[in-house]
Enzyme design. Sequence first.
Site, mmCIF file in Angstrom:
data_model
loop_
_atom_site.group_PDB
_atom_site.id
_atom_site.type_symbol
_atom_site.label_atom_id
_atom_site.label_comp_id
_atom_site.label_asym_id
_atom_site.label_seq_id
_atom_site.Cartn_x
_atom_site.Cartn_y
_atom_site.Cartn_z
ATOM 1 N N GLY A 121 -25.173 24.295 65.198
ATOM 2 C CA GLY A 121 -26.482 24.325 64.570
ATOM 3 C C GLY A 121 -26.786 23.105 63.733
ATOM 4 O O GLY A 121 -27.892 22.956 63.241
ATOM 5 N N ALA A 150 -22.963 21.526 75.064
ATOM 6 C CA ALA A 150 -24.060 22.073 74.279
ATOM 7 C C ALA A 150 -24.533 23.398 74.856
ATOM 8 O O ALA A 150 -24.587 23.573 76.066
ATOM 9 C CB ALA A 150 -25.222 21.092 74.281
ATOM 10 N N ASP A 155 -28.320 33.039 70.196
ATOM 11 C CA ASP A 155 -26.918 33.121 69.791
ATOM 12 C C ASP A 155 -26.687 34.490 69.189
ATOM 13 O O ASP A 155 -27.297 34.833 68.190
ATOM 14 C CB ASP A 155 -26.578 32.047 68.747
ATOM 15 C CG ASP A 155 -26.397 30.685 69.392
ATOM 16 O OD1 ASP A 155 -25.466 30.554 70.200
ATOM 17 O OD2 ASP A 155 -27.187 29.782 69.088
ATOM 18 N N SER A 166 -16.449 34.559 71.385
ATOM 19 C CA SER A 166 -16.392 33.289 72.102
ATOM 20 C C SER A 166 -15.423 32.329 71.410
ATOM 21 O O SER A 166 -14.520 31.765 72.036
ATOM 22 C CB SER A 166 -17.804 32.707 72.159
ATOM 23 O OG SER A 166 -17.789 31.382 72.624
ATOM 24 N N LYS A 168 -27.614 27.010 62.317
ATOM 25 C CA LYS A 168 -27.413 28.253 63.050
ATOM 26 C C LYS A 168 -27.171 29.410 62.083
ATOM 27 O O LYS A 168 -27.718 30.489 62.240
ATOM 28 C CB LYS A 168 -26.232 28.117 64.024
ATOM 29 C CG LYS A 168 -26.141 29.283 64.981
ATOM 30 C CD LYS A 168 -24.990 29.141 65.956
ATOM 31 C CE LYS A 168 -25.300 28.137 67.041
ATOM 32 N NZ LYS A 168 -24.191 28.053 68.034
#
Lengths: 501, 501
Positions: free
Chosen positions: A177, A205, A265, A273, A297
């Site tokens: 982010g 990305a 996200d 992840s 983010k």
Amino acid sequence: MSKKLSLKIRRLGIDTYQETVVYMRRDCLVCQSEGFESQTRIRLTVHNTSIIATLNIVTSDILQIGEVGLSESAWELLNASEGDEAYFSHPRPLNSLSEVRRKIYGHQLEPKAIDDIIADVVERRYSDIHIAAFLAASAGGRLDRDEILALTSSMIKHGDRLHWDAPLIVDKHCVGGLPGNRTSLIVVPIVASFGLMIPKTSSRAITSPAGTADTMEVLAPVALTLDQMRHVVEKEGGCIAWGGSVSLSPADDQLIRVERALDLDSEGQLIASVLSKKIAAGSTHVLIDLPVGETAKVRSLEMARILEHYLIQIGAELGIHVHTLITDGSQPVGRGIGPALEAKDVIAVLQNNKEAPTDLRERALQLAAGIIEFSPTVERGKGFSIAKEILDSGKAWKKFQAICSAQGGMREIGSAPHQHVVSADKSGKVKAIDNRVIARIARTAGAPQAKTAGVYLSTVIGDHVKKNQPLFTIHAESEGEMEYALTLMCEEAPVIQIEDQ
Amino acid sequence: MSKKLSLKIRRLGIDTYQETVVYMRRDCLVCQSEGFESQTRIRLTVHNTSIIATLNIVTSDILQIGEVGLSESAWELLNASEGDEAYFSHPRPLNSLSEVRRKIYGHQLEPKAIDDIIADVVERRYSDIHIAAFLAASAGGRLDRDEILALTSSMIKHGDRLHWDAPLIVDKHCVGGLPGNRTSLIVVPIVASFGLMIPKTSSRAITSPAGTADTMEVLAPVALTLDQMRHVVEKEGGCIAWGGSVSLSPADDQLIRVERALDLDSEGQLIASVLSKKIAAGSTHVLIDLPVGETAKVRSLEMARILEHYLIQIGAELGIHVHTLITDGSQPVGRGIGPALEAKDVIAVLQNNKEAPTDLRERALQLAAGIIEFSPTVERGKGFSIAKEILDSGKAWKKFQAICSAQGGMREIGSAPHQHVVSADKSGKVKAIDNRVIARIARTAGAPQAKTAGVYLSTVIGDHVKKNQPLFTIHAESEGEMEYALTLMCEEAPVIQIEDQ
């Protein structure tokens, strides 16, 4: 199931991204006998390999009678030859989809249910529609601790797992982010110089203008096989490889692909992840950077604390030590945003160049310090000076060159043919920089696919600027992309806010 | 945006279902100058029509240099000719997607936000991935009353709307899930005979083996234009047409297409779908049948009450009178499941045939009674005897024939070439019939695409059966489908439960 009916496979050369598609003539015997229609999911077997694919019916002569066409992704999975015989059947109903529906309806899923979903995702039995529904139903805090734990375990189980011959395997990760935050390329050589083993795998990305793998790829090959990666790490103590090519978490790769199309996200997904990839990579100690900022983010300290809590807890349950660092995420790090422009900043820091962005340097040292302190021989608080000495002495730069060379050879950084300078429309103090808009401009200018595209900042928050002084430069590889980036910029609220004084 | 670069359009004859796809060579100038990659959404303009489509990159010679290929859906939307010049650009970012993300994160959406989403769906700016995420985020009770109201209004706004020259326009709808429940084909002629205007539009199957439109299509054309439909209703007082061809709620058609792939019914979506189509069809009074049963779409009385509440409330706010009827949904209605087999049952009831399924007849009379009582001249409680007289006298059968003939001519019902009888493995009393498994067997046997495929029941709950007595027959049009239906049946829990006595 009509076992005698077959069609000859033909590589149609259509890139459908990763979704598997097969093309069949409406008038072929297989369609008629099996009752296949467009959009049906079908099972196709060549020799002993079976795949599930979405059917597109063809009504023109791009296929001959007796042929079945394959998309590039289907072709790669099958690993067969032009003209081989393919046999067809209806796939079994996807029982795990009823678990996705249960999640949509707000129920908690058992570990077995989550594992069934992940197994089907890895086997490419899910279409993009199915994956999108699972992601949307799991985002927004809808996975609890047990579900995230199950998701992480399942992702590890359905991928490769690396083992290293050292008691302490360290790693770092940044919960993105923050445009330009390319610290890994500086941290890895510092830590490896110090003597810890750091086999770093990075992603490309997802929704940003560059991932660490995209930036590293400007400087050296990153698509290493497992053997190549092992060789680099044994030789140099560290590497910076693309995680996708070693298949550490193939489920995650499928999920991320659809997340990208949704620009989404999901936090449970994010935790699974990160941890699954670190654990599969064989790490024992991981430092996770959580930049917090209004346009990063992670937007609030509260959310950072939630992520921190889950990362440490779930990490511990799966046997790794996680340390987190909540950092300032109010503005881009360094000056460049986009693979090549970020690589320039990294090289400047490693070379101790006077013009090197100090914020990138400071962040990298702080993170390297945290990792060095994982070592039982280093006292708490001593990491920073050790890291600084390694960087200042040029040892880190030497190590970086050695790693690039072990990964296949160091590359020159190119520059974009189209550049457009954006200047201040008034004098004043730079008050805010919108990370998200900067990232969108860089993306629409072509990053990360166009390596040299992106944005290069000439100013940071707190700077005093004069009217007509350059604020940033947009870089693009094509005229169309430059024009699109400029159109987008004009439609958005000011990218850089200047306060009158 | 590179306005001078164009490609000649070519109909590639690939049926991608309804998602719009364009195919472009990797080496074409447009790809290079615009920086397009596979999976990019692009805007394509021919003459003055623009569409948004997903790009698939082609690396073979199925396209010539200078050509762009179009999927069937893209071709239909463009309405252009082979070889016309197409121009390309990046579409604007889809701002409404941030509203979808807000919904995923559990926020309430403003009417304006919902309308922006629906407008983008109707204009085909959403890919299937985007639609799937919106559906998953909205299901499971996540749309509140105001959101469902806004969704309904928006769906009406973005479609055609019919106006009829009568003070009272009646209609009926059944919230599916009950195989064989084909009452509309009996109710419409009864109500039209009585003298009320009932312009019925129906859908094709979403997740069931047949929708009313699929079954009616066995007997007469249903894909009527608005003018044809108006003509039929003016002449006969009623029709049974496919809603999709009059474009009453094009947004709903897009959403339903993706719901089908997910096998998902979202209740907010369901309410908006039903009400928007009824209101757009010009109805003033609507009777809604809500069958409740463990294996029906509505599984509990509690859920039926929630749906009932919303349907009546939101209907009232949008100016129509809604009456609901909660009915028994414990087993299939009639004997046939699948378009042709259900049509047989309907004809038997209309012809007052002795073998006609009594449950289908009773349900149809009950619903017709409720609608007849919407008439200000009919006392409450008198509807049933009026409906029964119309059916028993043969007037309903005559009216049905007249409607079929006005819709384009009555058709003969065909029968399937492959039939397989499933018999009882022991003697006893029939205790339960699993609607969902029966429906899945009928679907895998080919229904509704294969019109004569499906299941014909020889028994109902409460019957006493002997060992080896036939329980039901599977009908299929192809060998492959029959084999698949049999495989599925063997894997499932018993379809019909027999209790020892």
